[in-house]
Design an enzyme around this catalytic site. Structure first.
Site, PDB file in Angstrom:
ATOM      1  N   GLU A  73       1.028  -1.281  -0.084  1.00 56.80           N
ATOM      2  CA  GLU A  73       0.052   0.122   0.061  1.00 56.80           C
ATOM      3  C   GLU A  73       0.930   1.277   0.100  1.00 56.80           C
ATOM      4  O   GLU A  73       0.419   2.286   0.486  1.00 56.80           O
ATOM      5  CB  GLU A  73      -1.016  -0.082   1.220  1.00 56.80           C
ATOM      6  CG  GLU A  73      -1.832  -1.064   1.305  1.00 56.80           C
ATOM      7  CD  GLU A  73      -3.076  -1.308   0.218  1.00 56.80           C
ATOM      8  OE1 GLU A  73      -2.952  -0.559  -0.689  1.00 56.80           O
ATOM      9  OE2 GLU A  73      -4.028  -2.060   0.466  1.00 56.80           O
ATOM     10  N   HIS A  92      -3.079   2.456   8.391  1.00 59.55           N
ATOM     11  CA  HIS A  92      -4.266   1.625   7.690  1.00 59.55           C
ATOM     12  C   HIS A  92      -4.667   0.260   8.387  1.00 59.55           C
ATOM     13  O   HIS A  92      -3.835  -0.583   8.810  1.00 59.55           O
ATOM     14  CB  HIS A  92      -3.997   1.247   6.478  1.00 59.55           C
ATOM     15  CG  HIS A  92      -4.593   0.353   5.612  1.00 59.55           C
ATOM     16  ND1 HIS A  92      -6.014   0.427   5.326  1.00 59.55           N
ATOM     17  CD2 HIS A  92      -4.121  -1.039   5.164  1.00 59.55           C
ATOM     18  CE1 HIS A  92      -6.276  -0.720   4.702  1.00 59.55           C
ATOM     19  NE2 HIS A  92      -5.322  -1.447   4.588  1.00 59.55           N
ATOM     20  N   HIS A  94      -7.870  -2.955   9.093  1.00 59.69           N
ATOM     21  CA  HIS A  94      -9.100  -3.535   8.626  1.00 59.69           C
ATOM     22  C   HIS A  94      -9.749  -3.872   9.652  1.00 59.69           C
ATOM     23  O   HIS A  94     -10.521  -5.069   9.896  1.00 59.69           O
ATOM     24  CB  HIS A  94      -8.822  -4.882   7.881  1.00 59.69           C
ATOM     25  CG  HIS A  94      -7.858  -4.881   6.770  1.00 59.69           C
ATOM     26  ND1 HIS A  94      -7.294  -5.747   6.031  1.00 59.69           N
ATOM     27  CD2 HIS A  94      -7.444  -3.726   5.930  1.00 59.69           C
ATOM     28  CE1 HIS A  94      -6.785  -5.396   4.944  1.00 59.69           C
ATOM     29  NE2 HIS A  94      -6.525  -4.278   5.104  1.00 59.69           N
ATOM     30  N   TYR A 118     -14.767  13.485  20.409  1.00 60.66           N
ATOM     31  CA  TYR A 118     -13.423  12.912  20.024  1.00 60.66           C
ATOM     32  C   TYR A 118     -13.326  12.553  18.662  1.00 60.66           C
ATOM     33  O   TYR A 118     -12.405  12.502  17.753  1.00 60.66           O
ATOM     34  CB  TYR A 118     -12.989  11.964  21.112  1.00 60.66           C
ATOM     35  CG  TYR A 118     -12.110  12.534  22.066  1.00 60.66           C
ATOM     36  CD1 TYR A 118     -12.599  13.472  23.036  1.00 60.66           C
ATOM     37  CD2 TYR A 118     -10.693  12.219  22.255  1.00 60.66           C
ATOM     38  CE1 TYR A 118     -11.955  14.126  24.219  1.00 60.66           C
ATOM     39  CE2 TYR A 118      -9.900  12.938  23.134  1.00 60.66           C
ATOM     40  CZ  TYR A 118     -10.621  13.744  23.988  1.00 60.66           C
ATOM     41  OH  TYR A 118      -9.838  14.339  25.109  1.00 60.66           O
ATOM     42  N   HIS A 159     -13.083  -2.335   2.550  1.00 63.86           N
ATOM     43  CA  HIS A 159     -11.782  -2.733   2.749  1.00 63.86           C
ATOM     44  C   HIS A 159     -11.322  -2.286   3.874  1.00 63.86           C
ATOM     45  O   HIS A 159     -10.922  -3.002   5.027  1.00 63.86           O
ATOM     46  CB  HIS A 159     -10.928  -1.851   1.771  1.00 63.86           C
ATOM     47  CG  HIS A 159      -9.318  -2.271   1.823  1.00 63.86           C
ATOM     48  ND1 HIS A 159      -8.268  -1.703   1.212  1.00 63.86           N
ATOM     49  CD2 HIS A 159      -8.547  -2.850   2.868  1.00 63.86           C
ATOM     50  CE1 HIS A 159      -7.230  -2.062   1.379  1.00 63.86           C
ATOM     51  NE2 HIS A 159      -7.329  -2.857   2.472  1.00 63.86           N
TER      52      HIS A 159
HETATM   53  P1  13P Z   1       0.646  -5.590   3.148  1.00 64.81           P
HETATM   54  O1  13P Z   1       0.980  -6.864   3.923  1.00 64.81           O
HETATM   55  O2  13P Z   1       1.001  -5.457   1.951  1.00 64.81           O
HETATM   56  O3  13P Z   1       0.729  -4.212   4.025  1.00 64.81           O
HETATM   57  O4  13P Z   1      -0.997  -5.357   2.903  1.00 64.81           O
HETATM   58  C1  13P Z   1      -1.740  -5.493   4.193  1.00 64.81           C
HETATM   59  C2  13P Z   1      -3.032  -4.734   3.854  1.00 64.81           C
HETATM   60  O5  13P Z   1      -3.625  -4.382   4.831  1.00 64.81           O
HETATM   61  C3  13P Z   1      -3.559  -4.458   2.562  1.00 64.81           C
HETATM   62  O6  13P Z   1      -4.571  -3.355   2.493  1.00 64.81           O
END
Ligand code: 13P
Length: 206
Positions: A73, A92, A94, A118, A159
Site C-alpha cells: 500500500e 491503515h 481492517h 473525540y 476494505h
Molecule cells: P501489506 O501486507 O502489503 O501491508 O498489505 C496488508 C493490507 O492491509 C492491504 O490492504
C-alpha cells in the site's frame, strides 16, 4: 527521536493494536516520516510480530532503500502524505467495525455522523468513503489524494480505514478513535439519536 527510537515505537504501537484486535493476521500497515524518508511495515508482516531492524526504509520519493520489501500500500500512503504535507505518520487497518461501515451501501448519508466530541477532534466531522480498489492497486492514488485534501481519516470501500496524524502516537490514537466511532455508529444504527449540533461541532474545531 532517531531512527532507532522510531523503529521501537512503531513496533510497540503496532503490537498494541494487534493485541487488542485492531488488526488480525497480516492485515494493516503503518508508515512514519523519519529524516530522509519514511519507515514502513513490510508486506505480509503481522502488526503483532514486527522486527525493528527489518522495517522497510523508503527515501523521500517512497523508493525502497533498505529492510524488507514494503507494504503493497505504498501508493495509498504516498497519496495521503502528498495531500497532507504536515502528516507525520499513517495507519491503515481492517478493524472490524470501520470495515463493516465501509461495506454499507451508499444511501447518500455520511457513514459516521458526529455524535461524540473525540470523533470531531481527532478525525473531523466529515469522513469520506473512497470507492473500492483491490488492495495495492496503484490506480487508487487519485481518489485517495483527492479525499485526503479534505479529510485526515478515510473509510476505504469494502476494505477498512486509513488515518493521518502529526506523529505516530497521534495516528494510532486516531485509528483507534475511528474504530470505536464506527462501533458506536453500528450500535446506534436504527435508533433515534442526537448528533452534535453545528455550534457544538464548531466549538470543537475552534
Ligand atoms: P501489506 O501486507 O502489503 O501491508 O498489505 C496488508 C493490507 O492491509 C492491504 O490492504
Amino acid at each position: 527521536m532517531n531512527h532507532h527510537e522510531t523503529r521501537i515505537e512503531l513496533v510497540e504501537l503496532a503490537a498494541s493494536l494487534f493485541q487488542r484486535g485492531f488488526s488480525v493476521g497480516s492485515a494493516g500497515n503503518i508508515s512514519v516520516r523519519v529524516e530522509g524518508g519514511f519507515l514502513m511495515t513490510p508486506t505480509n508482516a503481522s502488526l503483532g510480530r514486527l522486527r525493528a531492524e527489518r522495517l522497510s526504509l523508503l527515501d523521500e520519493e517512497f523508493n525502497h532503500v533498505d529492510g524488507d520489501a514494503p507494504s503493497k500500500e505504498v501508493v495509498m500512503h504516498r497519496a495521503m502524505y502528498q495531500a497532507r504535507p504536515d502528516t507525520g505518520a499513517i495507519v491503515h487497518l481492517h478493524s472490524v467495525h470501520a470495515t463493516a461501515l465501509s461495506c454499507l451501501a451508499d444511501d447518500g448519508h455520511p457513514k459516521l455522523v458526529p455524535h461524540t466530541p473525540y470523533l470531531v477532534m481527532r478525525l473531523g466531522d466529515n469522513i469520506p468513503v473512497v470507492p473500492y480498489y483491490k488492495p495495492g492497486d496503484p490506480s487508487m492514488e487519485r481518489d485517495i489524494y483527492t479525499a485526503s485534501l479534505r479529510a485526515k481519516a478515510l473509510l476505504l470501500g469494502n476494505h477498512g480505514s486509513i488515518v493521518a496524524g502529526d506523529s505516530l502516537v497521534k495516528a494510532v490514537d486516531s485509528a483507534e478513535e475511528l474504530e470505536t466511532s464506527a462501533q458506536l455508529a453500528l450500535l446506534l444504527h436504527g435508533h433515534a439519536t442526537r448528533p452534535l449540533s453545528d455550534a457544538e461541532i464548531a466549538a470543537l474545531k475552534a
